[in-house]
Motif scaffolding. Structure first.
Motif, short mmCIF file in Angstrom:
data_model
loop_
_atom_site.label_atom_id
_atom_site.label_comp_id
_atom_site.label_asym_id
_atom_site.label_seq_id
_atom_site.Cartn_x
_atom_site.Cartn_y
_atom_site.Cartn_z
N SER A 111 -17.97 -13.91 -22.94
CA SER A 111 -17.83 -15.07 -23.82
C SER A 111 -19.20 -15.30 -24.46
N ILE A 112 -19.25 -15.25 -25.80
CA ILE A 112 -20.54 -15.33 -26.50
C ILE A 112 -20.45 -16.26 -27.70
N SER A 113 -21.61 -16.57 -28.25
CA SER A 113 -21.69 -17.21 -29.56
C SER A 113 -22.67 -16.38 -30.39
N ALA A 114 -22.13 -15.56 -31.28
CA ALA A 114 -22.99 -14.72 -32.13
C ALA A 114 -23.84 -15.59 -33.04
N LEU A 115 -23.27 -16.71 -33.48
CA LEU A 115 -23.99 -17.59 -34.40
C LEU A 115 -25.24 -18.16 -33.74
N GLU A 116 -25.12 -18.57 -32.47
CA GLU A 116 -26.25 -19.14 -31.75
C GLU A 116 -26.99 -18.09 -30.92
N LYS A 117 -26.54 -16.82 -31.02
CA LYS A 117 -27.14 -15.70 -30.31
C LYS A 117 -27.06 -15.86 -28.79
N SER A 118 -26.09 -16.62 -28.32
CA SER A 118 -25.86 -16.77 -26.89
C SER A 118 -25.01 -15.61 -26.39
N VAL B 237 -12.87 -0.22 -22.87
CA VAL B 237 -12.93 -1.41 -23.72
C VAL B 237 -13.73 -2.52 -23.04
N ILE B 238 -14.58 -3.16 -23.83
CA ILE B 238 -15.22 -4.42 -23.44
C ILE B 238 -14.62 -5.49 -24.32
N LEU B 239 -14.07 -6.54 -23.72
CA LEU B 239 -13.49 -7.65 -24.50
C LEU B 239 -14.55 -8.71 -24.71
N CYS B 240 -14.74 -9.09 -25.95
CA CYS B 240 -15.79 -10.04 -26.31
C CYS B 240 -15.16 -11.20 -27.08
N PHE B 241 -15.15 -12.38 -26.46
CA PHE B 241 -14.61 -13.57 -27.12
C PHE B 241 -15.76 -14.36 -27.71
N ASN B 242 -15.76 -14.48 -29.03
CA ASN B 242 -16.86 -15.09 -29.77
C ASN B 242 -16.55 -16.56 -30.10
N LYS B 243 -17.54 -17.24 -30.61
CA LYS B 243 -17.47 -18.65 -31.05
C LYS B 243 -17.34 -19.60 -29.86
N ALA B 244 -18.05 -19.26 -28.76
CA ALA B 244 -18.04 -20.13 -27.59
C ALA B 244 -18.70 -21.47 -27.88
N ASP B 245 -19.43 -21.56 -28.99
CA ASP B 245 -20.12 -22.81 -29.37
C ASP B 245 -19.17 -23.84 -29.95
N ALA C 143 -12.44 6.96 -36.53
CA ALA C 143 -13.81 7.21 -36.09
C ALA C 143 -13.82 8.41 -35.15
N ALA C 144 -15.01 8.99 -34.97
CA ALA C 144 -15.15 10.15 -34.08
C ALA C 144 -16.31 9.92 -33.13
N ASN C 145 -16.23 10.59 -31.98
CA ASN C 145 -17.32 10.63 -31.00
C ASN C 145 -17.70 9.23 -30.50
N VAL C 146 -16.67 8.47 -30.13
CA VAL C 146 -16.86 7.09 -29.66
C VAL C 146 -16.88 7.07 -28.14
N ASP C 147 -17.83 6.32 -27.56
CA ASP C 147 -17.92 6.19 -26.10
C ASP C 147 -17.14 4.99 -25.58
N GLN C 148 -17.08 3.92 -26.37
CA GLN C 148 -16.41 2.70 -25.92
C GLN C 148 -16.07 1.83 -27.12
N ALA C 149 -15.21 0.85 -26.89
CA ALA C 149 -14.85 -0.11 -27.94
C ALA C 149 -15.26 -1.51 -27.49
N LEU C 150 -15.89 -2.24 -28.38
CA LEU C 150 -16.18 -3.66 -28.18
C LEU C 150 -15.18 -4.41 -29.04
N VAL C 151 -14.18 -4.99 -28.41
CA VAL C 151 -13.10 -5.65 -29.13
C VAL C 151 -13.40 -7.14 -29.20
N VAL C 152 -13.58 -7.65 -30.42
CA VAL C 152 -14.02 -9.02 -30.62
C VAL C 152 -12.86 -9.88 -31.13
N PHE C 153 -12.59 -10.97 -30.42
CA PHE C 153 -11.67 -12.00 -30.87
C PHE C 153 -12.40 -13.34 -30.79
N ALA C 154 -11.99 -14.30 -31.57
CA ALA C 154 -12.60 -15.63 -31.52
C ALA C 154 -11.87 -16.48 -30.50
#
Length: 292
Positions: free
Chosen positions: A140-147, A109-117, A73-84
């Motif tokens: 810590s988020i839940s993409a499925l529940e939009k939390s 980097v922003i670390l985003c841990f998904n599936k908190a539900d 990729a090019a011209n990136v400002d930050q990375a959102l790294v998603v793990f469950a």
């Protein structure tokens, strides 16, 4: 005209003009002759060949602010790294390798841990504090529940963010939550191997607001830190730096030396043992590779 490459598939590059129109373009042979490959995120000059069919040619690639190798990729400002957080459980060795890659490329980097539900064992999420202590922003988020999705949206505002992580952690679900028009295939986790199907097969840039782009990328299951001297690796573990002045030897690599401030910090719980153990694994890999 100028635009931005939002997708590349089978030799075609899809260029957005910033006004809601996308043109299917071919890159001129001059790029191939020069060994230059257009990347998703590139700002380009392009000419329109057929306005009705929205076809054109890429004439020039404008100077890049930066260029990532993986994901390309090019011209990136930050990375959102998603793990469950679970299903699949986070692979911290893989995560630490990715963080080293981003540190090397000077990408925040922003670390985003998904599936908190999906719940967790008692104390099972304590590892998030170890990454906060290392200096990373952790969600810590839940993409499925939009939390937590609105907090993610706020952190993306005004930036171009590359979304990366292993397969099956919910990157496409998060993309859909942030940008429903993406209509991305999310798929289901394979019950047998607890691994995600590669539902995203190419990198694609989505416009999700004013001056705000998000790039979804194919999932990865392995990463190798390469083109790096073993002695350099310590510089990409930011939590080591505050303790290095307590090392007895100049140039200490925090492996076998005596009187090492970093090893003392690990023993005292100031640096996460898992992070240090992964550092040792990568250090040994680099050392063995140099030997052979």
């Amino acid at each position: 005209m100028t635009g931005k490459i939002i997708k590349g598939i089978a030799g075609f590059y899809y260029v957005g003009n910033g006004k809601g129109q996308v043109y299917q373009c071919k890159a001129k042979g001059i790029f191939r002759n020069r060994g230059v490959k257009p990347l998703v995120g590139d700002d380009v000059e392009f000419s329109i060949l057929d306005e009705k069919e929205k076809e054109g040619n890429i004439d020039a690639i404008l100077p890049r602010k930066n260029q990532l190798v993986r994901p390309a990729a090019a011209n990136v400002d930050q990375a959102l790294v998603v793990f469950a957080l679970s299903h699949p459980a986070p692979n911290f060795n893989l995560l630490d390798r990715f963080l080293v890659m981003m540190e090397r490329q000077d990408v925040p980097v922003i670390l985003c841990f998904n599936k908190a539900d999906q719940g967790q064992e008692e104390g099972g999420w304590d590892f998030m504090d170890s990454y906060r202590r290392a200096g990373y922003q952790v969600l810590s988020i839940s993409a499925l529940e939009k939390s937590g999705v609105e907090e993610v949206r706020r952190l993306l505002a005004g930036k171009t963010t590359v979304l990366a992580g292993p397969s099956g952690v919910g990157k496409s679900t998060l993309t859909n939550a942030l940008y429903p028009q993406a209509e991305m295939e999310t798929g289901e986790i394979s019950r047998k191997i607890q691994r995600g199907r590669h539902t995203t097969r190419h990198s694609e840039l989505f416009w999700i607001g004013e001056d705000t782009y998000m790039m979804d990328t194919p999932g990865f299951s392995s990463l190798y830190v390469e083109d790096l001297e073993p002695e350099e690796l310590k510089h990409y573990f930011p939590e080591f730096a505050p303790f290095e002045d307590q090392c007895r030897f100049l140039g200490c690599v925090h492996v076998g030396e005596r009187d090492c401030g970093v090893k003392d910090a690990v023993a005292e719980g100031k640096i996460a043992r898992s992070r240090y153990d992964n550092y040792l694994l990568m250090y040994q890999e680099l050392k063995n590779k140099r030997r052979y």
